[in-house]
Design a protein around this motif. Structure first.
Motif, PDB file in Angstrom:
ATOM      1  N   VAL A  40     -12.338 -23.145 -17.915  1.00 29.24           N
ATOM      2  CA  VAL A  40     -11.721 -21.959 -18.470  1.00 29.24           C
ATOM      3  C   VAL A  40     -11.791 -20.819 -17.468  1.00 29.24           C
ATOM      4  N   GLY A  41     -10.704 -20.167 -17.282  1.00 28.44           N
ATOM      5  CA  GLY A  41     -10.664 -19.025 -16.386  1.00 28.44           C
ATOM      6  C   GLY A  41      -9.469 -18.190 -16.708  1.00 28.44           C
ATOM      7  N   GLU A  42      -9.357 -17.116 -15.996  1.00 29.55           N
ATOM      8  CA  GLU A  42      -8.261 -16.230 -16.296  1.00 29.55           C
ATOM      9  C   GLU A  42      -6.919 -16.844 -15.900  1.00 29.55           C
ATOM     10  N   LEU A  43      -5.891 -16.375 -16.564  1.00 32.65           N
ATOM     11  CA  LEU A  43      -4.533 -16.733 -16.213  1.00 32.65           C
ATOM     12  C   LEU A  43      -3.969 -15.679 -15.270  1.00 32.65           C
ATOM     13  N   PHE A  44      -3.172 -16.139 -14.344  1.00 31.18           N
ATOM     14  CA  PHE A  44      -2.404 -15.245 -13.480  1.00 31.18           C
ATOM     15  C   PHE A  44      -0.944 -15.358 -13.899  1.00 31.18           C
ATOM     16  N   PHE A  45      -0.276 -14.217 -13.882  1.00 35.94           N
ATOM     17  CA  PHE A  45       1.083 -14.170 -14.392  1.00 35.94           C
ATOM     18  C   PHE A  45       2.080 -13.764 -13.326  1.00 35.94           C
ATOM     19  N   GLY A  46       3.269 -14.340 -13.455  1.00 38.05           N
ATOM     20  CA  GLY A  46       4.396 -13.810 -12.718  1.00 38.05           C
ATOM     21  C   GLY A  46       4.879 -12.542 -13.385  1.00 38.05           C
ATOM     22  N   GLU A  47       5.858 -11.902 -12.771  1.00 41.07           N
ATOM     23  CA  GLU A  47       6.354 -10.641 -13.306  1.00 41.07           C
ATOM     24  C   GLU A  47       7.349 -10.846 -14.430  1.00 41.07           C
ATOM     25  N   GLY A  48       7.681 -12.096 -14.689  1.00 43.20           N
ATOM     26  CA  GLY A  48       8.519 -12.372 -15.845  1.00 43.20           C
ATOM     27  C   GLY A  48       9.999 -12.408 -15.517  1.00 43.20           C
ATOM     28  N   SER A  49      10.729 -13.082 -16.382  1.00 36.69           N
ATOM     29  CA  SER A  49      12.190 -13.147 -16.293  1.00 36.69           C
ATOM     30  C   SER A  49      12.750 -12.599 -17.601  1.00 36.69           C
ATOM     31  N   ARG A  50      13.435 -11.495 -17.479  1.00 35.19           N
ATOM     32  CA  ARG A  50      13.964 -10.824 -18.672  1.00 35.19           C
ATOM     33  C   ARG A  50      15.379 -11.312 -18.938  1.00 35.19           C
ATOM     34  N   LEU A  51      15.552 -12.033 -20.042  1.00 34.09           N
ATOM     35  CA  LEU A  51      16.858 -12.583 -20.390  1.00 34.09           C
ATOM     36  C   LEU A  51      17.462 -11.807 -21.547  1.00 34.09           C
ATOM     37  N   THR A  52      18.717 -11.452 -21.388  1.00 36.99           N
ATOM     38  CA  THR A  52      19.484 -10.844 -22.470  1.00 36.99           C
ATOM     39  C   THR A  52      20.661 -11.754 -22.761  1.00 36.99           C
ATOM     40  N   VAL A  53      20.779 -12.147 -24.021  1.00 34.06           N
ATOM     41  CA  VAL A  53      21.848 -13.057 -24.423  1.00 34.06           C
ATOM     42  C   VAL A  53      22.845 -12.289 -25.288  1.00 34.06           C
ATOM     43  N   LEU A  54      24.083 -12.289 -24.862  1.00 32.41           N
ATOM     44  CA  LEU A  54      25.106 -11.530 -25.587  1.00 32.41           C
ATOM     45  C   LEU A  54      25.864 -12.425 -26.549  1.00 32.41           C
TER      46      LEU A  54
END
Lengths: 111, 115
Positions: free
Chosen positions: B101-115
């Protein structure tokens, strides 16, 4: 199953004031606890973590958190808040295969 | 620690289309995860990406909707299939570098907008 509760959805403090963000957890064994911060448009950054040992843990940016087993709590504190601390804060409890996050507390800092 | 790059950082998609998000890590990692963060909400684990085998999905998420690949220890993709406006979210790749068990490292994310 593990779960995390952050009772405060939104907190506003004045710059220079002290801060405490609450976190309560439910976990069947020794919890592994974390605080993350998410600035607008960013990913999550680890502030601090607790695995075992000293129940008062120090993190980055002047934050600290105290693990209280009797209260199932892991509250985050900072003695003097800076405007740059405005962000979303997430408490999390970890397991080997995944991590569960609380709903988050949004911190607003007033000038 | 680990440095995680996600692509695209944001996209606007049409209903019914599919989009693949890539996650690249700067070192070999044992575990990779995909999370979804819907607007104003916390993170929900979609699945654990397993190297060389099928991903492990959480309740409420299925492979047909969110196929995941992990061909090696540094790379994974998440596809959001047949998108609807309800899929508008931030999708985050995260990794754990150790076997315990240890910390998670994250990417900056992908922001999706669906129209």
């Amino acid at each position: 199953a593990q779960s995390v509760t952050q009772p405060d959805i939104h907190i506003t403090v004045s710059e220079g004031a002290s801060l405490e963000l609450r976190c309560n957890y439910s976990y069947g064994a020794t919890p592994y606890l974390f605080w993350y911060v998410q600035s607008p448009g960013q990913g999550l950054q680890l502030l601090l973590k607790y695995f075992s040992g000293d129940t008062l843990v120090q993190g980055i940016k002047g934050f600290e958190a105290e693990f209280k087993r009797s209260q199932s709590s892991f509250n985050l504190r900072k003695p003097s808040v800076h405007w740059s601390d405005a962000a979303e804060y997430f408490c999390a409890v970890g397991a080997l295969s995944d991590m569960r996050f609380g709903a988050g507390t949004r911190l607003t800092v007033k000038p | 620690s680990a440095v995680i790059s996600q692509k695209p950082s944001r996209d606007i998609c049409q209903r019914g289309t599919s989009l693949t998000i890539q996650c690249q890590v700067d070192s070999q990692v044992t575990m990779m995860f995909w999370y979804r963060q819907q607007p104003g909400q916390s993170l929900t684990l979609i699945a654990t990406a397993n190297q060389g085998s099928e991903a492990t999905y959480e309740s409420g998420f299925v492979i047909d909707k969110f196929p995941i690949s992990r061909p090696n220890l540094t790379f994974s993709t998440l596809t959001v299939s047949n998108m609807s406006p309800e899929d508008s979210s931030i999708y985050l790749c995260s990794v754990r570098t150790g076997l315990v068990v240890g910390e998670l490292f994250f990417g900056e994310g992908s922001r999706l907008t669906v129209l």
